[in-house]
Design a protein around this motif. Structure first.
Motif, mmCIF file in Angstrom:
data_model
loop_
_atom_site.group_PDB
_atom_site.id
_atom_site.type_symbol
_atom_site.label_atom_id
_atom_site.label_comp_id
_atom_site.label_asym_id
_atom_site.label_seq_id
_atom_site.Cartn_x
_atom_site.Cartn_y
_atom_site.Cartn_z
ATOM 1 N N TYR A 1 0.829 -1.214 0.000
ATOM 2 C CA TYR A 1 0.000 0.000 0.000
ATOM 3 C C TYR A 1 0.862 1.263 0.000
ATOM 4 C CZ TYR A 1 -4.580 -2.194 0.610
ATOM 5 O OH TYR A 1 -5.739 -2.898 0.414
ATOM 6 N N ARG A 2 1.957 1.249 0.772
ATOM 7 C CA ARG A 2 2.836 2.423 0.838
ATOM 8 C C ARG A 2 3.448 2.721 -0.532
ATOM 9 N NH1 ARG A 2 6.231 4.575 5.083
ATOM 10 N NH2 ARG A 2 5.789 2.735 6.371
ATOM 11 N N ASN A 3 3.970 1.703 -1.182
ATOM 12 C CA ASN A 3 4.597 1.907 -2.495
ATOM 13 C C ASN A 3 3.578 2.381 -3.529
ATOM 14 O OD1 ASN A 3 7.068 1.057 -1.443
ATOM 15 N ND2 ASN A 3 6.726 -1.081 -2.021
ATOM 16 N N PHE A 4 2.394 1.775 -3.504
ATOM 17 C CA PHE A 4 1.353 2.181 -4.455
ATOM 18 C C PHE A 4 0.942 3.631 -4.225
ATOM 19 C CE2 PHE A 4 -3.167 2.637 -5.545
ATOM 20 C CZ PHE A 4 -3.136 2.274 -6.888
ATOM 21 N N PHE A 5 0.746 4.000 -2.954
ATOM 22 C CA PHE A 5 0.341 5.377 -2.649
ATOM 23 C C PHE A 5 1.414 6.375 -3.084
ATOM 24 C CE2 PHE A 5 0.563 9.025 0.205
ATOM 25 C CZ PHE A 5 -0.697 9.575 0.008
ATOM 26 N N ASN A 6 2.672 6.062 -2.811
ATOM 27 C CA ASN A 6 3.747 6.998 -3.170
ATOM 28 C C ASN A 6 3.807 7.225 -4.680
ATOM 29 O OD1 ASN A 6 4.568 7.463 -0.536
ATOM 30 N ND2 ASN A 6 6.044 5.772 -0.544
ATOM 31 N N ARG A 7 3.599 6.154 -5.459
ATOM 32 C CA ARG A 7 3.596 6.317 -6.918
ATOM 33 C C ARG A 7 2.408 7.166 -7.358
ATOM 34 N NH1 ARG A 7 4.774 0.729 -6.801
ATOM 35 N NH2 ARG A 7 2.607 0.278 -7.361
ATOM 36 N N GLN A 8 1.219 6.830 -6.835
ATOM 37 C CA GLN A 8 0.026 7.591 -7.208
ATOM 38 C C GLN A 8 0.115 9.042 -6.745
ATOM 39 O OE1 GLN A 8 -1.121 5.223 -9.429
ATOM 40 N NE2 GLN A 8 -3.164 5.887 -8.833
ATOM 41 N N HIS A 9 0.688 9.235 -5.575
ATOM 42 C CA HIS A 9 0.809 10.589 -5.023
ATOM 43 C C HIS A 9 1.709 11.451 -5.894
ATOM 44 C CE1 HIS A 9 2.312 13.502 -1.820
ATOM 45 N NE2 HIS A 9 1.027 13.746 -1.910
ATOM 46 N N ALA A 10 2.851 10.898 -6.284
ATOM 47 C CA ALA A 10 3.781 11.646 -7.132
ATOM 48 C C ALA A 10 3.141 11.962 -8.490
ATOM 49 C CB ALA A 10 5.076 10.852 -7.320
ATOM 50 N N GLN A 11 2.445 10.990 -9.073
ATOM 51 C CA GLN A 11 1.778 11.234 -10.358
ATOM 52 C C GLN A 11 0.698 12.296 -10.236
ATOM 53 O OE1 GLN A 11 0.337 7.449 -11.757
ATOM 54 N NE2 GLN A 11 2.377 6.559 -11.963
ATOM 55 N N GLN A 12 -0.038 12.258 -9.141
ATOM 56 C CA GLN A 12 -1.117 13.229 -8.948
ATOM 57 C C GLN A 12 -0.576 14.647 -8.812
ATOM 58 O OE1 GLN A 12 -3.631 12.442 -5.560
ATOM 59 N NE2 GLN A 12 -5.396 13.325 -6.580
ATOM 60 N N LEU A 13 0.496 14.812 -8.033
ATOM 61 C CA LEU A 13 1.100 16.134 -7.881
ATOM 62 C C LEU A 13 1.626 16.663 -9.210
ATOM 63 C CD1 LEU A 13 3.035 15.823 -4.490
ATOM 64 C CD2 LEU A 13 0.938 17.088 -4.954
ATOM 65 N N ASN A 14 2.273 15.796 -9.974
ATOM 66 C CA ASN A 14 2.790 16.223 -11.284
ATOM 67 C C ASN A 14 1.653 16.618 -12.222
ATOM 68 O OD1 ASN A 14 5.477 15.790 -10.559
ATOM 69 N ND2 ASN A 14 5.452 13.660 -11.237
ATOM 70 N N LEU A 15 0.559 15.851 -12.190
ATOM 71 C CA LEU A 15 -0.584 16.154 -13.050
ATOM 72 C C LEU A 15 -1.209 17.498 -12.671
ATOM 73 C CD1 LEU A 15 -2.609 15.349 -15.232
ATOM 74 C CD2 LEU A 15 -3.899 14.107 -13.478
ATOM 75 N N ILE A 16 -1.368 17.755 -11.368
ATOM 76 C CA ILE A 16 -1.963 19.025 -10.932
ATOM 77 C C ILE A 16 -1.060 20.194 -11.324
ATOM 78 C CG2 ILE A 16 -2.655 20.374 -8.919
ATOM 79 C CD1 ILE A 16 -3.465 17.762 -7.574
ATOM 80 N N ARG A 17 0.251 20.038 -11.156
ATOM 81 C CA ARG A 17 1.182 21.116 -11.542
ATOM 82 C C ARG A 17 1.107 21.386 -13.042
ATOM 83 N NH1 ARG A 17 4.786 18.294 -7.778
ATOM 84 N NH2 ARG A 17 4.956 19.528 -5.839
ATOM 85 N N GLN A 18 1.007 20.332 -13.843
ATOM 86 C CA GLN A 18 0.875 20.522 -15.290
ATOM 87 C C GLN A 18 -0.417 21.252 -15.635
ATOM 88 O OE1 GLN A 18 1.202 16.681 -17.153
ATOM 89 N NE2 GLN A 18 3.321 16.348 -16.489
ATOM 90 N N GLN A 19 -1.509 20.886 -14.958
ATOM 91 C CA GLN A 19 -2.788 21.545 -15.229
ATOM 92 C C GLN A 19 -2.745 23.030 -14.836
ATOM 93 O OE1 GLN A 19 -5.366 18.950 -12.955
ATOM 94 N NE2 GLN A 19 -6.004 17.820 -14.766
ATOM 95 N N ILE A 20 -2.062 23.333 -13.730
ATOM 96 C CA ILE A 20 -1.931 24.740 -13.333
ATOM 97 C C ILE A 20 -1.118 25.517 -14.362
ATOM 98 C CG2 ILE A 20 -0.906 26.286 -11.613
ATOM 99 C CD1 ILE A 20 -1.652 24.271 -9.477
ATOM 100 N N ALA A 21 -0.020 24.911 -14.847
ATOM 101 C CA ALA A 21 0.801 25.583 -15.855
ATOM 102 C C ALA A 21 0.013 25.800 -17.149
ATOM 103 C CB ALA A 21 2.059 24.752 -16.124
ATOM 104 N N GLN A 22 -0.760 24.799 -17.564
ATOM 105 C CA GLN A 22 -1.568 24.941 -18.777
ATOM 106 C C GLN A 22 -2.656 25.997 -18.594
ATOM 107 O OE1 GLN A 22 -2.963 20.949 -19.371
ATOM 108 N NE2 GLN A 22 -0.991 20.185 -20.110
ATOM 109 N N THR A 23 -3.212 26.071 -17.386
ATOM 110 C CA THR A 23 -4.227 27.092 -17.109
ATOM 111 C C THR A 23 -3.622 28.486 -17.161
ATOM 112 O OG1 THR A 23 -5.429 25.522 -15.701
ATOM 113 C CG2 THR A 23 -5.946 27.861 -15.438
ATOM 114 N N ASP A 24 -2.426 28.646 -16.595
ATOM 115 C CA ASP A 24 -1.766 29.950 -16.629
ATOM 116 C C ASP A 24 -1.505 30.408 -18.066
ATOM 117 O OD1 ASP A 24 -1.716 30.290 -13.901
ATOM 118 O OD2 ASP A 24 0.234 29.311 -13.652
ATOM 119 N N ALA A 25 -1.229 29.448 -18.948
ATOM 120 C CA ALA A 25 -0.931 29.799 -20.341
ATOM 121 C C ALA A 25 -2.154 30.355 -21.069
ATOM 122 C CB ALA A 25 -0.398 28.570 -21.073
ATOM 123 N N LEU A 26 -3.365 30.100 -20.531
ATOM 124 C CA LEU A 26 -4.579 30.584 -21.189
ATOM 125 C C LEU A 26 -4.855 32.058 -20.912
ATOM 126 C CD1 LEU A 26 -7.016 27.604 -20.474
ATOM 127 C CD2 LEU A 26 -5.869 28.122 -22.629
#
Length: 415
Positions: free
Chosen positions: A325-350
Motif C-alpha cells: 500500500y505504501r509503495n502504491f500510494f507513493n507512486r500515485q501521489h507523485a503522479q497526482q502532484l505532477n498532473l496538478i502542476r501541469q494543469q496549473i501551468a496549462q491554465t496559466d498559459a490561457l
C-alpha cells in the motif's frame, strides 16, 4: 440658519446610517475556515480521545504498582441426622476476612510495551485529527470558491443588464425615429430579456452555493454577505516526510509493538503475594485464627503448538501488505502532484489569450455602441459583440475558478 445646519447634519447622519445598514457585511475565506473548525464536533471528539488515551497511560502505570484487595467468604454445611457433606472436607463451616497484596516482579517490560502502544494510539488520533482538518479546509475552500464564482457571475450579469437597459432606451427612441427597424429593436429586446433571466438564474445559483457554504461551515447566521476574492498560493512542502506517509509509519509502529507484545507473552512470569486477616473453620479456638501468609507464583511457557511462530507469520503478512500500500500510494501521489502542476501551468498559459480576447471584445462593444447611437450599425452585430464579450468573461471566470481549485488540491496533497 443655525436650525438649517442642524437639520442638514441630522439628514447626513441618517443617510450615513442607512447606507451602513444597506451595505452587505464582508466575509473572507479565513472567516469560514475558523467558523467550520469551531462548529465541527469532530475535533472535540478527537480531543476527548486524546484525553482518554492519556488516562489509559495512567491506568497502565498504576497497574505496575502492588495491587491491594480485600476479600471475605463464609460457608456453613449442616449435617442433619447423619446426612450432609463430609465434615473432614468441609469442617462444617468456615469464615475468612483477608487483606491481599499482589505484585508482579517482571512486569516492567510489559508495562513499557503497553505505554508504547498507547503512545502509538495517540499519534494515530493526532494524525486523524489533522487529516480531518485538512479535509474540512479543502471542502470549505472548494465551496467558497464556487460561491464566490456565483457571486462574481451575479455582479457581471447585473452590470451587463444595466448596460443593455441603457442602450435599450436609446434604441427605442431610434426605432421610433425610423432609424432602426422594429424587428431589430425586438431582437435587442429579446437579448435584454435573456440576460435578465440569466441574472435571475445566477442569483438563484449564488443563493444555493452560499447556503451550501454555510451548511458546511456550520454557520447558523445565513444573512447574505459579500464574499472577498480568495487568495490562494502554492504551499511548498517543508517537512522531510509527507504528511500522508505518517499513517504508514504509524501502522508500521503498531506492527512492531505487537511483535514485542507477542515476545513478552512467552517470557517467564514471577509475582509475589501476601495476605493477613482472619481465616477459621470455627471449630477449635476460633478467636486465635488471626494470621498472615506470603508466597510466590512462577510460570514459564514451554510448548503451545508453535502459536508464537504462527502469530509472527500473520504480522509478516500484515507488514508485506502495508509495504504494498505504501509503495502504491507513493507512486500515485507523485503522479497526482505532477498532473496538478501541469494543469496549473496549462491554465496559466490561457490567461494571455483570454485577456486579449476580452480587451478586443470590450473595444468592439465600445465602437459598436458609438455606431449604434448614430444608426450606422446593425443591432445583430451589436448583440454578437455582446455575446462574444460575455463568452470571454465567462471563460476567464471559469479558468480562474479552475486554477483556484487546482491550487487547493495541490496544497491538500502537497503536505
Amino acid at each position: 440658519m443655525r436650525y438649517k445646519r442642524i437639520s442638514l447634519t441630522i439628514i447626513l447622519l441618517i443617510c450615513t446610517a442607512l447606507s451602513a445598514v444597506a451595505q452587505e457585511p464582508i466575509k473572507t475565506l479565513d472567516d469560514y475556515l475558523k467558523q467550520a473548525k469551531a462548529a465541527s464536533p469532530v475535533f472535540r471528539d478527537f480531543e476527548n480521545q486524546q484525553r482518554a488515551a492519556g488516562i489509559d497511560s495512567l491506568i497502565a502505570r498504576a497497574s505496575a504498582r502492588p495491587q491491594v484487595t480485600g476479600s471475605s467468604s463464609g460457608m456453613y454445611a449442616p449435617v442433619i441426622r447423619g446426612y450432609g457433606y463430609d465434615e473432614v472436607i468441609t469442617n462444617g463451616q468456615a469464615l475468612d476476612v483477608l487483606l491481599n497484596v499482589n505484585y508482579d516482579l517482571l512486569n516492567k517490560k510489559r508495562i513499557d510495551n503497553q505505554l508504547a502502544g498507547i503512545k502509538i494510539q495517540r499519534d494515530s488520533i493526532r494524525y486523524a485529527n489533522q487529516l480531518s482538518i485538512y479535509d474540512l479546509n479543502k471542502n470549505i475552500i472548494d465551496q467558497y470558491i464556487t460561491a464566490f464564482a456565483s457571486q462574481d457571475q451575479v455582479n457581471f450579469n447585473r452590470e451587463l443588464v444595466a448596460l443593455l437597459k441603457k442602450e435599450e432606451g436609446l434604441l427605442k427612441s431610434l426605432t421610433r425615429s425610423n432609424i432602426y427597424k422594429q424587428s431589430e429593436y425586438l431582437t435587442f429586446l429579446v437579448t435584454l430579456q435573456q440576460q435578465e433571466l440569466s441574472l435571475q438564474q445566477a442569483e438563484l445559483q449564488f443563493k444555493s452555493d452560499y447556503a451550501m457554504l454555510n451548511y458546511l461551515a456550520g454557520a447558523t447566521d445565513t444573512t447574505r454577505v459579500k464574499l472577498v476574492e480568495p487568495q490562494l498560493q502554492n504551499e511548498l512542502l517543508v517537512a522531510e516526510k509527507a504528511f500522508f506517509n505518517r499513517r504508514f509509519d504509524i501502522d508500521s509502529l503498531k506492527t512492531i509493538n505487537l511483535r514485542q507484545s507477542i515476545a513478552l507473552n512467552y517470557q517467564p512470569r514471577l509475582s509475589v503475594y501476601g495476605n493477613s486477616g482472619y481465616n477459621s473453620s470455627l471449630i477449635f479456638q476460633p478467636y486465635r485464627n488471626f494470621g498472615a501468609s506470603v508466597g510466590f507464583t512462577f510460570s514459564v511457557p514451554i510448548y503451545d503448538g508453535h502459536q508464537k511462530k504462527m502469530q509472527y507469520s500473520k504480522l509478516a503478512l500484515a507488514e508485506n501488505t502495508l509495504s504494498g500500500y505504501r509503495n502504491f500510494f507513493n507512486r500515485q501521489h507523485a503522479q497526482q502532484l505532477n498532473l496538478i502542476r501541469q494543469q496549473i501551468a496549462q491554465t496559466d498559459a490561457l490567461y494571455t489569450k483570454i485577456n486579449e480576447q476580452i480587451r478586443f471584445s470590450k473595444g468592439l462593444i465600445d465602437v459598436d455602441s458609438k455606431l449604434l447611437h448614430t444608426g450606422d450599425l446593425r443591432v445583430a452585430d451589436y448583440v454578437l459583440a455582446i455575446n462574444n464579450y460575455l463568452s470571454a468573461q465567462n471563460l476567464l471566470r471559469q479558468t480562474t475558478i479552475n486554477k483556484l481549485k487546482l491550487i487547493n488540491q495541490l496544497n491538500y496533497w502537497n503536505r
